[in-house]
Design a protein around this motif. Structure first.
Motif: not given
Ligand code: BTN
Length: 319
Positions: A120, A211, A190, A187, A93
């Motif tokens: 990501k 998020i 993230g 956790k 996203t």
């Molecule tokens: C972390 O914990 O390292 C950060 C994680 C973030 C994940 C969210 S899910 C929605 C948004 N789209 C992604 O590809 N990453 C963030």
């Protein structure tokens, strides 16, 4: 869309139906072998796909689908979430939100997916994003600030995530510096904040706050079991993902209008006072976390003096 993404999108659209490999192959214009490979790789990512001889494939699990209509049912904001792009499956996203932001999408636009095939995380990690198990949302913001203020935005988003989780459940959500949300020592969410700034501008063109929250009751893959939890696992309740997204929009909107999230961020921080491992690009070392200063930096005591960490990562190793 890749064969994997297309296969997942079709299975998500027909949750109770079996669809044969042949039909999937026809719909996607690929071979049955490619479908089988896509299913195998989706399973490796945690999707529970049942295969029954002579019937086909079916996606199992908790399927309160995240949708634009579902989110609007709970939305009470003026700006954040007024424009929504919702899809069954996306690679990421955040990646899609960046595309939309580059095309001029308005501030407050949110991008949501029921599942991500390439979610990501920070430091080039992948974020485990199985369909219908969590909330995967990205916010397009256009703050009048330079990218040096991104840390503040990350902190604000962490506080917003913690508030939203507590609005939909009975759990207490803590923050592990910089931006992991912890429930019962594990956790649960993230945040990945990314900014784009032109060299000739004092302000960022846009910021994307991504998020990811583990929501449904679930069994995590073995490598995550000791470190990850979900709101459902911790509370024992079923949580509406659409309501959680609407609450997140509300919390983001209030916090963006408030002065400074630092006080609540500190109150929710679980790191100060703990022994931590500080992970840097050049290696790691142990220290005691002392406090978080007004700029959101973490002050640690190495035993030979204090250090002030602006960014980076810590893991808690003890009291
Ligand atoms: C972390 O914990 O390292 C950060 C994680 C973030 C994940 C969210 S899910 C929605 C948004 N789209 C992604 O590809 N990453 C963030």
């Amino acid at each position: 869309m890749t064969t994997k993404e297309q296969t997942l999108a079709i299975l998500l659209d027909r949750p109770e139906e079996y669809i044969s490999g042949e039909v999937l192959a026809d719909m996607e214009g690929v071979s049955r072998n490619s479908i089988w490979k896509a299913v195998k790789s989706l399973r490796a990512e945690g999707y529970n796909i049942e295969a029954v001889t002579n019937r086909g494939y079916r996606l199992l699990g908790d399927h309160e689908p995240v949708s634009e209509e579902g989110i609007r049912r709970y939305l009470k904001t003026k700006l954040i979430g007024q424009t929504i792009e919702a899809r069954s499956v996306m690679a990421s996203t955040n990646a899609r939100a960046k595309e939309l932001a580059g095309q001029g999408a308005p501030e407050g636009t949110i991008v949501v997916a029921r599942g991500q095939t390439n979610g990501k995380g920070r430091a080039e990690r992948k974020f485990h994003s199985p369909a219908d198990s969590g909330v995967y949302v990205s916010f397009i913001l256009r703050p009048k600030a330079g990218s040096d203020r991104a840390v503040r935005l990350t902190m604000l988003s962490a506080v917003a995530t913690a508030r939203a989780i507590e609005r939909v459940s009975n759990v207490r959500a803590g923050i592990k510096w910089v931006n992991d949300i912890f429930i019962d020592g594990k956790k649960a969410a993230g945040i990945l904040c990314e900014t784009e700034q032109r060299a000739d501008s004092a302000f960022v063109s846009y910021a994307i706050v991504g998020i990811g929250i583990n929501v449904s009751k679930q069994i995590f893959p073995p490598e995550l079991q000791s470190i990850a939890t979900s709101i459902g696992n911790a509370s024992g309740n079923d949580i509406s993902k659409n309501r959680l997204i609407a609450e997140l929009c509300g919390a983001m909107e209030s916090l963006l209008a408030e002065d400074d999230p630092i006080q609540e961020y500190r109150e929710r921080s679980i790191v100060p006072g703990k022994c931590v491992k500080v992970i840097t690009e050049d290696g790691s070392y142990s220290a005691t976390a002392v406090a978080i200063n007004d700029d959101g930096e973490l002050i640690v005591d190495t035993g030979f003096g204090t250090r002030t960490l602006r960014a980076g990562e810590v893991s808690i190793i003890g009291e």
